[in-house]
Motif scaffolding. Sequence first.
Motif, PDB file in Angstrom:
ATOM      1  N   ALA A 184       9.098  -8.423  -0.147  1.00 52.68           N
ATOM      2  CA  ALA A 184       9.023  -6.974  -0.334  1.00 52.68           C
ATOM      3  C   ALA A 184      10.267  -6.349   0.284  1.00 52.68           C
ATOM      4  O   ALA A 184      10.768  -6.799   1.314  1.00 52.68           O
ATOM      5  CB  ALA A 184       7.767  -6.409   0.314  1.00 52.68           C
ATOM      6  N   ASP A 185      10.768  -5.305  -0.343  1.00 53.31           N
ATOM      7  CA  ASP A 185      11.983  -4.645   0.126  1.00 53.31           C
ATOM      8  C   ASP A 185      11.704  -3.435   1.006  1.00 53.31           C
ATOM      9  O   ASP A 185      12.555  -3.012   1.777  1.00 53.31           O
ATOM     10  CB  ASP A 185      12.843  -4.200  -1.069  1.00 53.31           C
ATOM     11  N   ASN A 186      10.503  -2.883   0.882  1.00 49.43           N
ATOM     12  CA  ASN A 186      10.170  -1.647   1.586  1.00 49.43           C
ATOM     13  C   ASN A 186       9.047  -1.911   2.576  1.00 49.43           C
ATOM     14  O   ASN A 186       7.891  -2.080   2.182  1.00 49.43           O
ATOM     15  CB  ASN A 186       9.767  -0.570   0.572  1.00 49.43           C
ATOM     16  N   TYR A 187       9.368  -1.941   3.853  1.00 45.20           N
ATOM     17  CA  TYR A 187       8.371  -2.255   4.873  1.00 45.20           C
ATOM     18  C   TYR A 187       7.282  -1.193   4.949  1.00 45.20           C
ATOM     19  O   TYR A 187       6.093  -1.506   5.119  1.00 45.20           O
ATOM     20  CB  TYR A 187       9.050  -2.407   6.234  1.00 45.20           C
ATOM     21  N   GLU A 188       7.655   0.075   4.830  1.00 49.09           N
ATOM     22  CA  GLU A 188       6.656   1.150   4.918  1.00 49.09           C
ATOM     23  C   GLU A 188       5.640   1.042   3.782  1.00 49.09           C
ATOM     24  O   GLU A 188       4.461   1.354   3.961  1.00 49.09           O
ATOM     25  CB  GLU A 188       7.346   2.516   4.896  1.00 49.09           C
ATOM     26  N   GLU A 189       6.081   0.567   2.623  1.00 54.63           N
ATOM     27  CA  GLU A 189       5.163   0.381   1.506  1.00 54.63           C
ATOM     28  C   GLU A 189       4.147  -0.717   1.821  1.00 54.63           C
ATOM     29  O   GLU A 189       2.960  -0.599   1.499  1.00 54.63           O
ATOM     30  CB  GLU A 189       5.945   0.027   0.238  1.00 54.63           C
ATOM     31  N   ILE A 190       4.610  -1.774   2.478  1.00 52.29           N
ATOM     32  CA  ILE A 190       3.693  -2.854   2.866  1.00 52.29           C
ATOM     33  C   ILE A 190       2.644  -2.334   3.844  1.00 52.29           C
ATOM     34  O   ILE A 190       1.466  -2.693   3.761  1.00 52.29           O
ATOM     35  CB  ILE A 190       4.468  -4.024   3.492  1.00 52.29           C
ATOM     36  N   ARG A 191       3.054  -1.485   4.756  1.00 51.13           N
ATOM     37  CA  ARG A 191       2.094  -0.922   5.711  1.00 51.13           C
ATOM     38  C   ARG A 191       0.993  -0.137   4.999  1.00 51.13           C
ATOM     39  O   ARG A 191      -0.165  -0.160   5.412  1.00 51.13           O
ATOM     40  CB  ARG A 191       2.810  -0.022   6.731  1.00 51.13           C
ATOM     41  N   GLU A 192       1.344   0.542   3.934  1.00 49.55           N
ATOM     42  CA  GLU A 192       0.338   1.275   3.159  1.00 49.55           C
ATOM     43  C   GLU A 192      -0.654   0.304   2.521  1.00 49.55           C
ATOM     44  O   GLU A 192      -1.870   0.530   2.531  1.00 49.55           O
ATOM     45  CB  GLU A 192       1.014   2.138   2.088  1.00 49.55           C
ATOM     46  N   TYR A 193      -0.135  -0.789   1.970  1.00 45.78           N
ATOM     47  CA  TYR A 193      -1.017  -1.791   1.378  1.00 45.78           C
ATOM     48  C   TYR A 193      -1.876  -2.475   2.446  1.00 45.78           C
ATOM     49  O   TYR A 193      -3.010  -2.880   2.174  1.00 45.78           O
ATOM     50  CB  TYR A 193      -0.208  -2.827   0.603  1.00 45.78           C
ATOM     51  N   ALA A 194      -1.334  -2.604   3.655  1.00 47.99           N
ATOM     52  CA  ALA A 194      -2.102  -3.219   4.737  1.00 47.99           C
ATOM     53  C   ALA A 194      -3.381  -2.435   5.011  1.00 47.99           C
ATOM     54  O   ALA A 194      -4.464  -3.017   5.173  1.00 47.99           O
ATOM     55  CB  ALA A 194      -1.252  -3.305   6.004  1.00 47.99           C
ATOM     56  N   LEU A 195      -3.273  -1.127   5.050  1.00 43.99           N
ATOM     57  CA  LEU A 195      -4.446  -0.296   5.296  1.00 43.99           C
ATOM     58  C   LEU A 195      -5.421  -0.366   4.124  1.00 43.99           C
ATOM     59  O   LEU A 195      -6.639  -0.428   4.323  1.00 43.99           O
ATOM     60  CB  LEU A 195      -4.024   1.156   5.546  1.00 43.99           C
ATOM     61  N   GLU A 196      -4.896  -0.387   2.905  1.00 41.30           N
ATOM     62  CA  GLU A 196      -5.768  -0.499   1.736  1.00 41.30           C
ATOM     63  C   GLU A 196      -6.500  -1.840   1.729  1.00 41.30           C
ATOM     64  O   GLU A 196      -7.688  -1.921   1.399  1.00 41.30           O
ATOM     65  CB  GLU A 196      -4.951  -0.334   0.453  1.00 41.30           C
ATOM     66  N   ASP A 197      -5.793  -2.903   2.110  1.00 39.88           N
ATOM     67  CA  ASP A 197      -6.432  -4.219   2.187  1.00 39.88           C
ATOM     68  C   ASP A 197      -7.519  -4.227   3.249  1.00 39.88           C
ATOM     69  O   ASP A 197      -8.589  -4.835   3.065  1.00 39.88           O
ATOM     70  CB  ASP A 197      -5.398  -5.298   2.508  1.00 39.88           C
ATOM     71  N   ALA A 198      -7.267  -3.570   4.377  1.00 44.88           N
ATOM     72  CA  ALA A 198      -8.272  -3.497   5.434  1.00 44.88           C
ATOM     73  C   ALA A 198      -9.543  -2.829   4.928  1.00 44.88           C
ATOM     74  O   ALA A 198     -10.663  -3.281   5.220  1.00 44.88           O
ATOM     75  CB  ALA A 198      -7.709  -2.745   6.639  1.00 44.88           C
ATOM     76  N   LYS A 199      -9.394  -1.778   4.144  1.00 38.28           N
ATOM     77  CA  LYS A 199     -10.565  -1.089   3.578  1.00 38.28           C
ATOM     78  C   LYS A 199     -11.332  -2.001   2.630  1.00 38.28           C
ATOM     79  O   LYS A 199     -12.568  -2.023   2.624  1.00 38.28           O
ATOM     80  CB  LYS A 199     -10.116   0.177   2.844  1.00 38.28           C
ATOM     81  N   THR A 200     -10.605  -2.735   1.802  1.00 38.56           N
ATOM     82  CA  THR A 200     -11.257  -3.643   0.857  1.00 38.56           C
ATOM     83  C   THR A 200     -12.035  -4.723   1.599  1.00 38.56           C
ATOM     84  O   THR A 200     -13.191  -5.024   1.265  1.00 38.56           O
ATOM     85  CB  THR A 200     -10.212  -4.289  -0.064  1.00 38.56           C
ATOM     86  N   ILE A 201     -11.415  -5.318   2.609  1.00 33.92           N
ATOM     87  CA  ILE A 201     -12.065  -6.380   3.372  1.00 33.92           C
ATOM     88  C   ILE A 201     -13.318  -5.853   4.067  1.00 33.92           C
ATOM     89  O   ILE A 201     -14.380  -6.488   4.044  1.00 33.92           O
ATOM     90  CB  ILE A 201     -11.079  -6.981   4.383  1.00 33.92           C
ATOM     91  N   ALA A 202     -13.201  -4.692   4.682  1.00 38.46           N
ATOM     92  CA  ALA A 202     -14.357  -4.100   5.361  1.00 38.46           C
ATOM     93  C   ALA A 202     -15.510  -3.847   4.391  1.00 38.46           C
ATOM     94  O   ALA A 202     -16.683  -3.918   4.771  1.00 38.46           O
ATOM     95  CB  ALA A 202     -13.944  -2.802   6.049  1.00 38.46           C
ATOM     96  N   SER A 203     -15.176  -3.576   3.139  1.00 38.35           N
ATOM     97  CA  SER A 203     -16.181  -3.243   2.130  1.00 38.35           C
ATOM     98  C   SER A 203     -17.007  -4.445   1.678  1.00 38.35           C
ATOM     99  O   SER A 203     -17.953  -4.288   0.913  1.00 38.35           O
ATOM    100  CB  SER A 203     -15.501  -2.613   0.906  1.00 38.35           C
TER     101      SER A 203
END
Length: 383
Positions: free
Chosen positions: A126-145
């Motif tokens: 990935a070229d954009n670290y801040e974009e990965i951080r956004e996906y990290a939070l979305e993944d956390a929500k999915t896992i919690a679900s």
Amino acid sequence: MNEYKDIINIYDVNINEEKDYERLIKFFGVKEIDDVILNNLKYLAGDLHVLLRRKFFYAHRDFDLLLNKYNEGKRFFLYTGRAPSKSKMHIGHLIPFLLTKWFQEKFNVNVYIQIPDEEKYWEKKADNYEEIREYALEDAKTIASLGFDPDKTFIFIDSEYIKNMYKAAIYVAREINLNTAKSVFGFDDNSTIGLPFYIALQIVPTFFERNIPLIPCGIDQDPYFRLQRDIAEKFGYYKASTILSKFVWGLQGPYTKMSASDPKSAIFVDDDYDTIKYKVFKYAFSGGRSTLEEHRKYGGNPDIDVSYFWLSVLFEEDDYKLKEIRDKYIMGELTTGELKEYTTNKIWEFLSSVQERRKNINIDKFMYDGRLAREMQEWEFKP
């Protein structure tokens, strides 16, 4: 010898046939999860998760010893994770979390889920670290679900929790030299210097408790925890026990990858019913014959059929129903279209419940406000 890289590179998994899994058992020194282990686990838990019953989790390190120690009164905890990238999670990503959740429910133990937002960036995926951080939070929500207990589950993003982890990483990093990292992981002159250090960061959560860490994960993650086992007792902690899974096939056919970067290969967690049906009917590799007449006469081959594979791994928990589907498909009584329709409905039955829970998930409970999350804000490594 780059023993892991010879068969499986954790940054470029390449399994082509069932024998590759057998080779991993032989060369890596892991053991098969045999019927003795499964019967012991069933006695303790009351039943077996379908991923164990169908032996999709097929290998282990010291899982038998963990069960023996549990019988003697020793506790364990669970640890697994997900490295986010520039795409959404697909159903293949859910495998370790589903089994982890089952263990939590059956044994009433704590779960620690690492979201390493730095790894893919260091890996140059990935070229954009801040974009990965956004996906990290979305993944956390999915896992919690998926249904984890919010008071017994701590989900953490590495860059947020690094203050607590760094002391432990200092100790771990000192014990793993660069030659070992290169040999086990296949790093070369083009690898960023972050990746060898990430080894320490992935090992750190195995020290979150003084109990035995149990790690459900893909077979490609075994290198990290073999290194953990070399150093854990030096710090006064237990060696990690692992249970290791195979990989979910992609839509294109047997042993193909379900890639998050290729929508034609994967069913994503947020796909709606129409999208799932379209992908399954258009892209899912079939074991059926080229014409209906030939299929009725000669039957299909479930062993190469992606829809049947998904049912057998996860989505059809009833063993008798699965056998009925298999027998009818082989006999030609069940058509490819009927099999795909049934598979579509089973996938949607599962994903729709995850999607519904995700709408109302309180991710702060898992990351900051739950009982375990609050306790972990004060955690400190004490060798």
